[in-house]
Design an enzyme around this catalytic site. Structure first.
Site, PDB file in Angstrom:
ATOM      1  N   MET A  29     -27.414  28.934 -13.331  1.00 23.78           N
ATOM      2  CA  MET A  29     -27.598  27.529 -12.954  1.00 23.78           C
ATOM      3  C   MET A  29     -26.801  26.608 -13.885  1.00 23.78           C
ATOM      4  O   MET A  29     -26.841  26.772 -15.095  1.00 23.78           O
ATOM      5  CB  MET A  29     -29.093  27.214 -13.073  1.00 23.78           C
ATOM      6  CG  MET A  29     -29.469  25.785 -12.862  1.00 23.78           C
ATOM      7  SD  MET A  29     -31.274  25.563 -13.038  1.00 23.78           S
ATOM      8  CE  MET A  29     -31.426  25.309 -14.794  1.00 23.78           C
ATOM      9  N   SER A 103     -28.829  35.107 -15.380  1.00 20.03           N
ATOM     10  CA  SER A 103     -29.952  34.274 -14.975  1.00 20.03           C
ATOM     11  C   SER A 103     -30.104  34.306 -13.456  1.00 20.03           C
ATOM     12  O   SER A 103     -30.163  35.385 -12.880  1.00 20.03           O
ATOM     13  CB  SER A 103     -29.750  32.860 -15.546  1.00 20.03           C
ATOM     14  OG  SER A 103     -30.953  32.160 -15.562  1.00 20.03           O
ATOM     15  N   GLN A 104     -30.096  33.140 -12.754  1.00 20.21           N
ATOM     16  CA  GLN A 104     -30.320  33.187 -11.297  1.00 20.21           C
ATOM     17  C   GLN A 104     -29.227  34.004 -10.580  1.00 20.21           C
ATOM     18  O   GLN A 104     -29.462  34.543  -9.501  1.00 20.21           O
ATOM     19  CB  GLN A 104     -30.446  31.794 -10.694  1.00 20.21           C
ATOM     20  CG  GLN A 104     -29.151  31.004 -10.603  1.00 20.21           C
ATOM     21  CD  GLN A 104     -29.313  29.605 -10.017  1.00 20.21           C
ATOM     22  OE1 GLN A 104     -30.422  29.081  -9.927  1.00 20.21           O
ATOM     23  NE2 GLN A 104     -28.217  28.976  -9.641  1.00 20.21           N
ATOM     24  N   ASP A 221     -36.968  34.056 -24.964  1.00 17.54           N
ATOM     25  CA  ASP A 221     -36.481  33.184 -23.897  1.00 17.54           C
ATOM     26  C   ASP A 221     -37.338  31.925 -23.752  1.00 17.54           C
ATOM     27  O   ASP A 221     -38.545  32.017 -23.582  1.00 17.54           O
ATOM     28  CB  ASP A 221     -36.473  33.969 -22.577  1.00 17.54           C
ATOM     29  CG  ASP A 221     -35.510  33.386 -21.566  1.00 17.54           C
ATOM     30  OD1 ASP A 221     -35.565  32.157 -21.342  1.00 17.54           O
ATOM     31  OD2 ASP A 221     -34.703  34.154 -21.015  1.00 17.54           O
ATOM     32  N   HIS A 277     -32.554  32.709 -24.123  1.00 18.04           N
ATOM     33  CA  HIS A 277     -31.949  32.965 -22.817  1.00 18.04           C
ATOM     34  C   HIS A 277     -30.434  33.218 -22.894  1.00 18.04           C
ATOM     35  O   HIS A 277     -29.689  32.351 -23.356  1.00 18.04           O
ATOM     36  CB  HIS A 277     -32.228  31.751 -21.930  1.00 18.04           C
ATOM     37  CG  HIS A 277     -32.033  32.010 -20.464  1.00 18.04           C
ATOM     38  ND1 HIS A 277     -32.697  33.007 -19.796  1.00 18.04           N
ATOM     39  CD2 HIS A 277     -31.268  31.391 -19.543  1.00 18.04           C
ATOM     40  CE1 HIS A 277     -32.343  32.993 -18.528  1.00 18.04           C
ATOM     41  NE2 HIS A 277     -31.468  32.022 -18.343  1.00 18.04           N
TER      42      HIS A 277
END
Ligand SMILES: *[C@@H]1O[C@H](CO)[C@@H](O)[C@H](O)[C@H]1NC(C)=O
Ligand SMILES: *[C@@H]1O[C@H](CO)[C@@H](O)[C@H](O)[C@H]1NC(C)=O
Ligand SMILES: *[C@@H]1O[C@H](CO)[C@@H](O)[C@H](O)[C@H]1NC(C)=O
Length: 295
Positions: A29, A103-104, A221, A277
């Protein structure tokens, strides 16, 4: 097919650089395929570590700005369709590739392997992905628990609105464990690819066609709540305090996505690394990912 022709085809389609399996990257993102301070740098290091490899970093849209915007606003199933076409048409990828999702980008690559029969993904590595979605705002842990808890309850009242699902990518993997039924029915992306509404047998077979699904969790995270989602775990249904592992979840015990079988075949890998993260030492990545899955 004659041998020389076959040889040339392999050389041309893999590039003369190396015999390493090509790699596809999908950014997270607010990021893009190619920023020099993020995936651009990662791509360079990866190529160096492997002594040359074909790398395709997914860009959604016609330029980097659109790519960033689309990571917030372009309906994920449309993103998958577009990516499916692009990758299927890339001659360098016809013999298969490994994929790394940030991530996404991790849950998008998993959706891609489930929904795109014309690609051949071998190993899928997800870094800090949200395989069971999120219930919480990024970095909210810095605020008192009660405030964050109230905020996520408020957000849940909007997240499953049709309009919000249509325009906001992150809403499509919002997972409210207190209203599990609403999530299952209304979550446009995760509800679909996690077989929550009905069992799509193609999704199961295509996911199982992976050689390995490697899930990396970042111990410290502050972006993903709950962090267990990075290993396909989540909050136990009906509340938002206690978590359960993938193996404890009904998704696994009822084997709605074929993950139980993959686990029994040792195709699932649960790795963790200290750090926030997407923060990891390169040496850790070389030893645990490159050496084991990309060579
Ligand atoms: C990748 O590495 C190879 C071998 O070290 C090098 O020749 C090539 O220029 C690199 N490609 C990129 C895009 O950095
Ligand atoms: C994606 O492509 C499939 C197959 O071509 C099609 O059925 C589906 O409607 C498309 N989905 C979206 C969201 O465009
Ligand atoms: C990460 O969390 C662990 C366990 O809570 C802690 O021991 C460690 O110091 C933390 N590391 C960083 C880099 O914050």
């Amino acid at each position: 097919m004659n041998t020389l022709y076959f040889f040339l085809l392999v050389v041309l389609s893999n590039g003369v650089l190396s015999e390493n399996t090509p790699i596809v990257l999908w950014h997270g993102m607010g990021d893009s395929c190619c920023f020099s301070f993020s995936l651009g740098a990662f791509q360079k290091k990866l190529n160096e570590s492997l002594g040359g490899v074909y790398i395709y970093s997914i860009q959604i849209g016609d330029n980097i700005i659109e790519d960033v915007e689309n990571s917030f606003f372009k309906y994920p199933l449309d993103q998958l369709n577009e990516t499916c076409e692009t990758l299927s048409a890339d001659p360098a990828l016809v013999n298969g590739f490994n994929a790394i999702g940030f991530s996404q980008g991790g849950q998008f690559l998993r959706g891609l392997v489930q929904r795109c029969p014309t690609i051949k993904m071998k190993n899928l590595i997800t870094l800090g992905a949200q395989h069971q979605g999120v219930y919480g705002l990024p970095r909210c842990g810095a605020l008192p628990f009660e405030i964050c808890n109230s905020l996520r309850k408020i957000l849940s009242q909007f997240a499953y609105n049709r309009y919000v699902q249509d325009i906001l990518v992150q809403a499509t993997y919002w997972h409210d464990p207190i209203n599990e039924e609403t999530y299952k029915h209304e979550s446009a992306y995760l509800g679909e690819i996690n077989n929550e509404r009905n069992i799509n047998q193609d999704y199961i077979e295509r996911l199982q066609s992976l050689e390995n699904l490697v899930m990396v969790k970042f111990i410290n995270d502050t972006m993903v709540q709950p962090v267990e989602s990075e290993w396909f775990g989540f909050y136990k249904p009906g509340q938002a305090l206690e978590t359960e592992t993938l193996q404890q979840s009904s998704l696994y015990t009822d084997d709605r996505l074929g993950l139980k079988k993959m686990d029994e075949e040792s195709k699932l890998h649960f790795l963790e690394v200290e750090g926030d993260h997407l923060r990891f030492p390169w040496i850790w990545f070389e030893e645990n990912i490159i050496e084991k899955f990309l060579k």
